[in-house]
Every structure is written in structure tokens, then in C-alpha cells.
Design a protein around this motif. Structure first.
Motif, PDB file in Angstrom:
ATOM      1  N   GLY A 159       0.830  -1.203   0.000  1.00 47.72           N
ATOM      2  CA  GLY A 159       0.000   0.000   0.000  1.00 47.72           C
ATOM      3  C   GLY A 159       0.857   1.242   0.000  1.00 47.72           C
ATOM      4  N   GLN A 160       0.250   2.347   0.373  1.00 47.19           N
ATOM      5  CA  GLN A 160       0.948   3.621   0.415  1.00 47.19           C
ATOM      6  C   GLN A 160       0.600   4.366   1.700  1.00 47.19           C
ATOM      7  OE1 GLN A 160      -0.513   5.334  -3.320  1.00 47.19           O
ATOM      8  NE2 GLN A 160       1.539   5.127  -4.185  1.00 47.19           N
ATOM      9  N   GLU A 161       1.529   5.210   2.125  1.00 50.18           N
ATOM     10  CA  GLU A 161       1.310   6.063   3.284  1.00 50.18           C
ATOM     11  C   GLU A 161       1.654   7.495   2.915  1.00 50.18           C
ATOM     12  OE1 GLU A 161       2.062   4.991   7.673  1.00 50.18           O
ATOM     13  OE2 GLU A 161       3.695   4.082   6.544  1.00 50.18           O
ATOM     14  N   THR A 162       0.910   8.430   3.468  1.00 50.68           N
ATOM     15  CA  THR A 162       1.262   9.825   3.308  1.00 50.68           C
ATOM     16  C   THR A 162       2.246  10.228   4.399  1.00 50.68           C
ATOM     17  OG1 THR A 162       0.362  12.041   3.008  1.00 50.68           O
ATOM     18  CG2 THR A 162      -0.586  10.726   4.777  1.00 50.68           C
ATOM     19  N   LYS A 163       2.988  11.309   4.156  1.00 48.77           N
ATOM     20  CA  LYS A 163       3.904  11.848   5.156  1.00 48.77           C
ATOM     21  C   LYS A 163       3.337  13.148   5.731  1.00 48.77           C
ATOM     22  CE  LYS A 163       8.506  10.037   4.193  1.00 48.77           C
ATOM     23  NZ  LYS A 163       9.923  10.406   3.959  1.00 48.77           N
ATOM     24  N   VAL A 164       3.630  13.374   6.999  1.00 49.52           N
ATOM     25  CA  VAL A 164       3.220  14.605   7.657  1.00 49.52           C
ATOM     26  C   VAL A 164       4.454  15.273   8.248  1.00 49.52           C
ATOM     27  CG1 VAL A 164       0.874  13.851   8.161  1.00 49.52           C
ATOM     28  CG2 VAL A 164       2.696  13.355   9.789  1.00 49.52           C
ATOM     29  N   ALA A 165       4.367  16.589   8.413  1.00 52.23           N
ATOM     30  CA  ALA A 165       5.475  17.338   8.986  1.00 52.23           C
ATOM     31  C   ALA A 165       5.344  17.351  10.505  1.00 52.23           C
ATOM     32  CB  ALA A 165       5.485  18.765   8.454  1.00 52.23           C
ATOM     33  N   CYS A 166       6.417  16.958  11.182  1.00 52.58           N
ATOM     34  CA  CYS A 166       6.453  16.954  12.640  1.00 52.58           C
ATOM     35  C   CYS A 166       7.297  18.144  13.099  1.00 52.58           C
ATOM     36  CB  CYS A 166       7.050  15.646  13.148  1.00 52.58           C
ATOM     37  SG  CYS A 166       7.280  15.592  14.936  1.00 52.58           S
ATOM     38  N   MET A 167       6.745  18.966  13.986  1.00 46.48           N
ATOM     39  CA  MET A 167       7.455  20.144  14.464  1.00 46.48           C
ATOM     40  C   MET A 167       7.022  20.464  15.886  1.00 46.48           C
ATOM     41  SD  MET A 167       5.471  23.081  12.265  1.00 46.48           S
ATOM     42  CE  MET A 167       5.925  22.240  10.740  1.00 46.48           C
ATOM     43  N   PRO A 168       7.810  21.270  16.599  1.00 44.03           N
ATOM     44  CA  PRO A 168       7.413  21.641  17.967  1.00 44.03           C
ATOM     45  C   PRO A 168       6.196  22.562  17.951  1.00 44.03           C
ATOM     46  CG  PRO A 168       9.397  22.818  17.329  1.00 44.03           C
ATOM     47  CD  PRO A 168       9.136  21.817  16.243  1.00 44.03           C
ATOM     48  N   VAL A 169       5.426  22.525  19.027  1.00 42.85           N
ATOM     49  CA  VAL A 169       4.222  23.368  19.102  1.00 42.85           C
ATOM     50  C   VAL A 169       4.574  24.845  19.087  1.00 42.85           C
ATOM     51  CG1 VAL A 169       2.849  21.629  20.302  1.00 42.85           C
ATOM     52  CG2 VAL A 169       4.252  23.225  21.628  1.00 42.85           C
ATOM     53  N   THR A 170       5.817  25.185  19.386  1.00 44.91           N
ATOM     54  CA  THR A 170       6.248  26.587  19.396  1.00 44.91           C
ATOM     55  C   THR A 170       6.690  27.089  18.026  1.00 44.91           C
ATOM     56  OG1 THR A 170       8.464  25.838  20.037  1.00 44.91           O
ATOM     57  CG2 THR A 170       6.964  26.472  21.818  1.00 44.91           C
ATOM     58  N   HIS A 171       6.700  26.222  17.029  1.00 46.97           N
ATOM     59  CA  HIS A 171       7.167  26.606  15.703  1.00 46.97           C
ATOM     60  C   HIS A 171       6.188  27.601  15.073  1.00 46.97           C
ATOM     61  CE1 HIS A 171       8.451  26.291  11.508  1.00 46.97           C
ATOM     62  NE2 HIS A 171       9.563  25.719  11.940  1.00 46.97           N
ATOM     63  N   PRO A 172       6.691  28.600  14.322  1.00 48.26           N
ATOM     64  CA  PRO A 172       5.800  29.581  13.696  1.00 48.26           C
ATOM     65  C   PRO A 172       4.733  28.975  12.781  1.00 48.26           C
ATOM     66  CG  PRO A 172       8.072  30.347  13.613  1.00 48.26           C
ATOM     67  CD  PRO A 172       8.117  28.941  14.133  1.00 48.26           C
ATOM     68  N   LEU A 173       5.012  27.788  12.207  1.00 50.99           N
ATOM     69  CA  LEU A 173       4.042  27.151  11.311  1.00 50.99           C
ATOM     70  C   LEU A 173       3.060  26.249  12.043  1.00 50.99           C
ATOM     71  CD1 LEU A 173       6.418  26.108   8.364  1.00 50.99           C
ATOM     72  CD2 LEU A 173       4.818  28.034   8.404  1.00 50.99           C
ATOM     73  N   ALA A 174       3.248  26.064  13.338  1.00 48.06           N
ATOM     74  CA  ALA A 174       2.472  25.059  14.073  1.00 48.06           C
ATOM     75  C   ALA A 174       0.981  25.361  14.107  1.00 48.06           C
ATOM     76  CB  ALA A 174       3.008  24.930  15.499  1.00 48.06           C
ATOM     77  N   GLY A 175       0.598  26.609  13.915  1.00 47.66           N
ATOM     78  CA  GLY A 175      -0.816  26.957  13.954  1.00 47.66           C
ATOM     79  C   GLY A 175      -1.541  26.762  12.642  1.00 47.66           C
TER      80      GLY A 175
END
Length: 297
Positions: A159-175
């Protein structure tokens, strides 16, 4: 020269402990005996393996190379001895390796129901280790994610899996609810090319402390939820193929039967990320995930 496996194991103990006293305790031998054995080993090899001072024991360049080689050698020998002893006892045993976040319990359950005479062990792979256990004899079958070296292996796409970005909750993109690859330009990415870590726990600890971000398969995100991390869908990220793999010279008997059963079982729960469906292996991420569904996009 013939390689003395006993001395090689002594060397590995000192290399890992970086201390003769602690290594001797782990080996249950006296420290002077260990020191003599290491000196004799260095004389046999014709090069120093350690730089010794009153405060530390460090590997020389030759020692570092031997340490890398020794771990593979001792692993292969241990696996061979295990198989010899199993054959002597008339046992059949199957070792199934699996990448972090992937689950083989359904396939194992189906196989065990039709092959109760075969003992089954599972082998959790470190995130950066894929095909090596299939090549050195530690495992018979692997449930893996690409990329890996498939030379000499029979592979079956599952099968296939998608990837997600893992980052700290304090990262500017986290919201954000979702990201694109362009949003990650210039971000320090933690992967095997930039920084090898010994475990996923270490990798996530580095991310949480602000050392970088990582792109991880969705099933890993579901298995490693923590309040100081978020996982965000990357809408244009390419999916990752999952597959079963076995050595080409070991596809018969219990291995071949498991491959057939596992293929049918795992594909039954495998979805296509392009349609937004979920595989059973892809546990829905916990509260640390931002956005509706990390698989969407």
C-alpha cells in the motif's frame, strides 16, 4: 589471519563502554585479562584500536572501522548459531521485522492459525534500519517502507502512506491547518542524510527542543503523539510505498506461506492516500495533530 570471535566480542564491549573496567564487568572477566586480550588482538591485527589515557579510552580510525564491521559480524554469527540450535531441536521459527508504525499482528494471527507448528518472533526495526536484518539473518520477512536497497530481495507492494510534517508546538508554522513543500523551504530537516539518530524517541526529542523538523509517515505520527509536537499534512508530499520483502533465496516453506498470507491480509486493510482513505495500520493521530485529518490533502 583468522579472526578470533572471542577477542572481537571483547573489543566490542570496550568500544561500547569506552572503559576497560565497565567492559570487564559486563563480560564477567577480570580487567587485567581483558586488557591483555585487547593488546593481543591489536598485535594480531597489526594496528592500534584504542587511544588510551588515564581518563578516557577512545577508538582510533581503525577501531571505528572495526566497530562498524564487528557489529555486523557478531550479528550474523549469532543468527547462524540460533538457526543451528533450532535445527538441532527440530524447531521451525519465523522472524518478522517491521518498520516503526507498521503493524503485522493481523498477518501473524492469520499465519499462526494455519501453521501452529511454526514459532513466530517479531523484530522491531530502528527507523533508519530497513533491509539489513533480512540480509544478515536476523529476520526472515520484513514489512518495510521504501526507500531501501531491494537488490537480492523479493518485494511485494502492499500500500501507500502519506507523510506529515512533525514540528514543535512553538514553531511559527504550528498553527497552520496544512502545509506545502514550499512552506518548508529553508527549514532544518532531520533525516538520515543530515543527522542519524539511534531511535525515533531521540529524533522526536530533538524536534521538540527546536533542533529541526521531520517528515514522518502518518502511522508513526499516530504511534508517537506527545503534547509538545504537532503533525501537519503536507498537501503535495509524495506518498511512501509499503511492501513485504524476503531474501530471494529464502522464499519457500514457512517464509513463502507467510508471504502469501501476509500479502492478502495486509492488502485487505491498505488504502490509497490519494483518495483520502485510511489503512488499518495508520492509526488516527492523537490530540497533538493540527488540522482536520493529517492524511487529507
Amino acid at each position: 589471519m583468522d579472526l578470533d570471535l572471542r577477542k572481537l566480542r571483547y573489543f566490542v564491549a570496550v568500544a561500547e563502554h569506552r572503559h576497560f573496567g565497565r567492559a570487564a564487568q559486563a563480560l564477567f572477566i577480570a580487567q587485567p585479562v581483558l586488557s591483555r586480550q585487547i593488546r593481543a588482538f591489536e598485535q594480531e591485527l597489526g594496528c592500534p584500536l584504542f587511544t588510551r589515557t588515564t581518563r578516557s579510552v577512545e577508538l582510533t580510525p581503525a577501531g571505528r572501522q572495526l566497530h562498524d564491521e564487528a557489529r555486523r559480524i557478531t550479528t550474523v554469527v549469532d543468527a547462524a548459531l540460533r538457526r543451528v540450535h533450532e535445527a538441532a531441536r527440530g524447531e521451525q521459527r519465523l522472524v518478522v521485522a517491521f518498520s516503526p508504525g507498521l503493524h503485522v499482528s493481523d498477518a501473524i494471527r492469520a499465519f499462526a492459525a494455519s501453521h501452529p507448528e511454526v514459532g513466530i518472533d517479531v523484530f522491531p526495526l530502528r527507523w533508519w534500519e530497513q533491509d539489513a536484518p533480512l540480509r544478515d539473518g536476523r529476520a526472515h520477512v520484513g514489512f518495510l517502507r521504501r526507500p531501501f536497497d531491494d537488490a537480492g530481495l523479493r518485494t511485494v507492494p502492499i500500500g501507500q502512506e502519506t507523510k506529515v510534517a512533525c514540528m514543535p508546538v512553538t514553531h511559527p508554522l504550528a498553527g497552520r491547518h496544512t502545509l506545502t513543500s514550499a512552506d518548508l523551504d529553508g527549514e532544518p530537516i532531520l533525516d538520515a542524510r543530515t543527522r542519524r539518530t539511534s531511535s525515533l524517541e531521540e529524533k522526536f526529542e530533538l524536534i521538540a527542543s527546536g533542533q529541526g523538523i521531520a517528515l514522518v509517515p502518518l502511522s508513526i505520527a499516530g504511534s508517537y503523539s506527545r503534547p509538545d509536537l504537532v503533525y501537519l499534512s503536507v498537501t503535495d508530499a509524495l506518498p511512501v510505498e509499503t511492501c513485504l520483502a524476503v531474501p530471494e533465496n529464502n522464499c519457500s516453506g514457512p517464509v513463502g506461506d507467510f508471504l502469501d498470507i501476509a500479502t492478502a491480509t495486509l492488502r485487505r486493510y491498505s488504502g490509497d492516500v490519494r483518495t483520502g482513505t485510511w489503512t488499518r495500520a495508520e492509526a488516527e493521530p492523537g490530540p497533538a495533530v493540527t488540522g482536520p485529518r493529517a492524511a487529507e490533502g
